[in-house]
Design an enzyme around this catalytic site. Structure first.
Site, short mmCIF file in Angstrom:
data_model
loop_
_atom_site.label_atom_id
_atom_site.label_comp_id
_atom_site.label_asym_id
_atom_site.label_seq_id
_atom_site.Cartn_x
_atom_site.Cartn_y
_atom_site.Cartn_z
N ASP A 58 -24.96 -36.24 -7.99
CA ASP A 58 -23.59 -36.72 -8.18
C ASP A 58 -23.04 -37.08 -6.81
O ASP A 58 -23.40 -36.46 -5.79
CB ASP A 58 -22.75 -35.64 -8.86
CG ASP A 58 -23.15 -35.46 -10.33
OD1 ASP A 58 -23.92 -36.30 -10.84
OD2 ASP A 58 -22.70 -34.48 -10.95
N ASP A 81 -20.13 -36.64 -5.61
CA ASP A 81 -19.11 -35.75 -5.04
C ASP A 81 -19.70 -34.41 -4.60
O ASP A 81 -18.95 -33.47 -4.32
CB ASP A 81 -17.98 -35.52 -6.06
CG ASP A 81 -18.49 -35.05 -7.41
OD1 ASP A 81 -19.71 -34.83 -7.56
OD2 ASP A 81 -17.67 -34.89 -8.33
N TRP A 88 -18.76 -37.26 -20.99
CA TRP A 88 -19.06 -36.10 -20.16
C TRP A 88 -19.81 -35.00 -20.95
O TRP A 88 -19.46 -34.68 -22.07
CB TRP A 88 -17.76 -35.51 -19.59
CG TRP A 88 -18.01 -34.34 -18.69
CD1 TRP A 88 -18.23 -34.38 -17.36
CD2 TRP A 88 -18.11 -32.97 -19.09
NE1 TRP A 88 -18.46 -33.11 -16.89
CE2 TRP A 88 -18.39 -32.23 -17.93
CE3 TRP A 88 -18.00 -32.31 -20.32
CZ2 TRP A 88 -18.56 -30.84 -17.95
CZ3 TRP A 88 -18.17 -30.93 -20.34
CH2 TRP A 88 -18.44 -30.21 -19.16
N GLU A 106 -25.84 -33.86 -21.09
CA GLU A 106 -27.07 -34.58 -20.71
C GLU A 106 -27.94 -33.72 -19.79
O GLU A 106 -29.18 -33.74 -19.89
CB GLU A 106 -26.74 -35.94 -20.09
CG GLU A 106 -26.41 -35.98 -18.60
CD GLU A 106 -25.15 -35.24 -18.22
OE1 GLU A 106 -24.32 -34.97 -19.10
OE2 GLU A 106 -24.99 -34.92 -17.03
N ASP A 107 -27.30 -32.93 -18.92
CA ASP A 107 -28.08 -32.07 -18.02
C ASP A 107 -28.77 -30.93 -18.79
O ASP A 107 -29.89 -30.53 -18.46
CB ASP A 107 -27.21 -31.53 -16.87
CG ASP A 107 -25.89 -30.97 -17.35
OD1 ASP A 107 -25.58 -31.06 -18.56
OD2 ASP A 107 -25.15 -30.41 -16.52
N MET A 151 -17.83 -29.48 -3.60
CA MET A 151 -17.54 -30.62 -4.47
C MET A 151 -16.22 -31.24 -4.01
O MET A 151 -15.26 -30.52 -3.75
CB MET A 151 -17.44 -30.17 -5.92
CG MET A 151 -17.07 -31.32 -6.85
SD MET A 151 -16.91 -30.80 -8.54
CE MET A 151 -18.55 -31.13 -9.11
N HIS A 211 -11.33 -34.00 -7.45
CA HIS A 211 -10.88 -35.28 -8.01
C HIS A 211 -10.36 -35.05 -9.42
O HIS A 211 -10.63 -34.04 -10.05
CB HIS A 211 -12.03 -36.30 -8.02
CG HIS A 211 -13.24 -35.83 -8.78
ND1 HIS A 211 -13.42 -36.07 -10.11
CD2 HIS A 211 -14.31 -35.10 -8.38
CE1 HIS A 211 -14.57 -35.53 -10.49
NE2 HIS A 211 -15.13 -34.93 -9.48
N ARG A 261 -10.15 -35.90 -13.44
CA ARG A 261 -11.13 -36.29 -14.46
C ARG A 261 -11.20 -37.83 -14.53
O ARG A 261 -10.16 -38.49 -14.54
CB ARG A 261 -10.64 -35.71 -15.75
CG ARG A 261 -11.51 -35.41 -16.98
CD ARG A 261 -12.95 -35.35 -16.92
NE ARG A 261 -13.59 -34.04 -17.05
CZ ARG A 261 -13.83 -33.42 -18.19
NH1 ARG A 261 -13.45 -33.91 -19.33
NH2 ARG A 261 -14.48 -32.26 -18.20
C1 BGN Z 1 -21.71 -27.29 -19.59
C2 BGN Z 1 -22.00 -28.72 -19.96
C3 BGN Z 1 -22.79 -29.37 -18.85
C4 BGN Z 1 -22.02 -29.24 -17.55
C5 BGN Z 1 -21.71 -27.77 -17.29
C6 BGN Z 1 -20.93 -27.56 -16.01
C7 BGN Z 1 -22.17 -29.03 -22.39
C8 BGN Z 1 -23.08 -28.99 -23.60
C9 BGN Z 1 -22.51 -28.12 -24.68
C10 BGN Z 1 -22.52 -26.64 -24.36
N1 BGN Z 1 -22.76 -28.76 -21.22
O1 BGN Z 1 -21.00 -26.67 -20.59
O2 BGN Z 1 -23.06 -30.70 -19.15
O3 BGN Z 1 -22.75 -29.77 -16.47
O4 BGN Z 1 -20.99 -27.27 -18.38
O5 BGN Z 1 -19.72 -28.23 -16.01
O6 BGN Z 1 -20.98 -29.30 -22.52
#
Ligand code: BGN
Length: 370
Positions: free
Chosen positions: A214, A216, A276, A279-280, A306, A309, A311
């Site tokens: 990212d 930031d 948002w 995906e991670d 970080m 900023h 949203r």
């Molecule tokens: C999690 C998010 C991540 C994010 C982290 C940190 C979700 C999926 C449903 C539980 N995952 O909760 O994508 O990187 O927080 O902010 O929302």
């Protein structure tokens, strides 16, 4: 009489010893020069054979076989950077050390409001067009593409470049920096932009390692080495916004790195997370479902600041993320690098980075309720 005989004999022995010494000296000299000559020959052969390996960007094909060109510094249209001898050096280079000697450890990272791109460029004169860098005193084992998903964050980018270029240089990383900018104002799609970065970077250079960051997030310790590891790597494990702790065991957000093989093994990242979140987590699922484990640095080293900023607009939390992350096992085979579709709108080579603007489409229209 016998004294005379003894004297003559002693004299002869002395002469013989002297002669032996001389012969020995001569033999030593001959041997010395022979070995020296072979040594020279060895190095000259070595440098010729390995010239392209030592300078991985040297021999890459460019459109129409053009020579590498250098971008004009901001405001200086038409001027070119002098040819760097890094690209053509004849010197044989040793492999870069496992522990780069120039590291300083903990860093003071601050974000004011006065950073300018001119200053960042001035302080990083060794970076090549498009944000590429090769250590000049050693041969890096990996070629690393750093991929940043991007939209409307110019201010962050200046800080990211300001801090990261010197850190990566001290780490003796051979790298290229790719900003993947989502065109238009439709919903943001971080993971799809990262997939595009993987393919677009590979069109330029045969990268072995991909670091997804990212814009930031700035590391607070240069011992957090930006290269790839035996297992997929999570770098940003202790962010200030989470109290310098991992928020949950399966967290894989912020900054991560996969080798080309690791990335292809999981079919890249999902393309279907619009907005948002989640995906991670999907990427984490892909890694574990494919029999790999996440590797992480020491918690004292994986610290990040970080840039604060608001949203972002058009990146609202994705309401589908909760169900989607339950289904990675089914979706990962069909949704990934094998199903990626996009159009490149523009590729711009800046002095400190390459900016690739892409049209990635928009989320599929949801069927009306009821
Ligand atoms: C999690 C998010 C991540 C994010 C982290 C940190 C979700 C999926 C449903 C539980 N995952 O909760 O994508 O990187 O927080 O902010 O929302």
């Amino acid at each position: 009489m016998s004294r005379l005989l003894l004297g003559v004999t002693l004299e002869r022995i002395c002469k013989a010893v002297l002669l032996l010494c001389l012969v020995h000296f001569l033999i030593m000299m001959i041997l010395y020069f022979d070995v020296y000559a072979q040594h020279l020959d060895f190095f000259s052969r070595f440098s010729a054979k390995n010239a392209t390996r030592a300078h991985p960007y040297y021999n890459f094909s460019r459109p129409n076989g053009t020579a590498p060109s250098y971008a004009a510094p901001a405001g200086g249209a038409g001027s070119t950077r002098p040819e760097s001898n890094q690209l053509v050096s004849e010197k044989p280079l040793p492999p870069c050390p496992e522990v780069p000697p120039a590291l300083v450890g903990r860093l003071l990272i601050e974000f004011g409001s006065t950073m300018t791109m001119e200053r960042v460029q001035r302080e990083n004169p060794d970076v090549k067009e498009g944000g590429k860098y090769i250590p000049s005193d050693c041969r890096a084992k990996q070629r690393v593409a750093i991929i940043i998903p991007f939209r409307h964050r110019d201010h962050h980018l200046k800080y990211w470049l300001y801090y990261l270029h010197p850190i990566l240089r001290r780490q003796r990383i051979s790298f290229g920096i790719y900003i993947i900018s989502q065109n238009g104002e439709d919903t943001f799609n971080r993971a799809k932009l990262l997939n595009i970065g993987f393919l677009e970077a590979l069109k330029e250079e045969p990268y072995d390692c991909f670091i997804f960051s990212d814009v930031d997030l700035v590391p607070m310790d240069d011992r957090n080495l930006y290269h790839c590891y035996d297992q997929p790597r999570h770098f940003a494990i202790a962010m200030d916004k989470f109290g310098f702790r991992l928020p949950y065991a399966g967290y894989f957000g912020g900054v991560s790195g996969l080798s080309k093989t690791q990335f292809l093994k999981i079919n890249g990242f999902p393309n279907e997370y619009w907005g948002w979140g989640g995906e991670d987590d999907d990427i984490y699922n892909r890694i574990t479902l494919n029999g790999m484990k996440v590797s992480r640095p020491d918690i004292r080293i994986g610290r990040y600041r970080m840039i604060k900023h608001e949203r972002d607009k058009h990146n609202e939390a994705n309401p589908q993320r909760f169900t989607k992350i339950q289904n990675t096992k089914m979706t990962m085979k069909r949704d990934g690098i094998n199903s990626l579709q996009y159009h490149v709108i523009n590729v711009a080579k800046h002095p400190l980075y390459t900016n690739i603007t892409v049209d990635i489409g928009k989320p599929p229209a949801r069927p009306p309720r009821g």
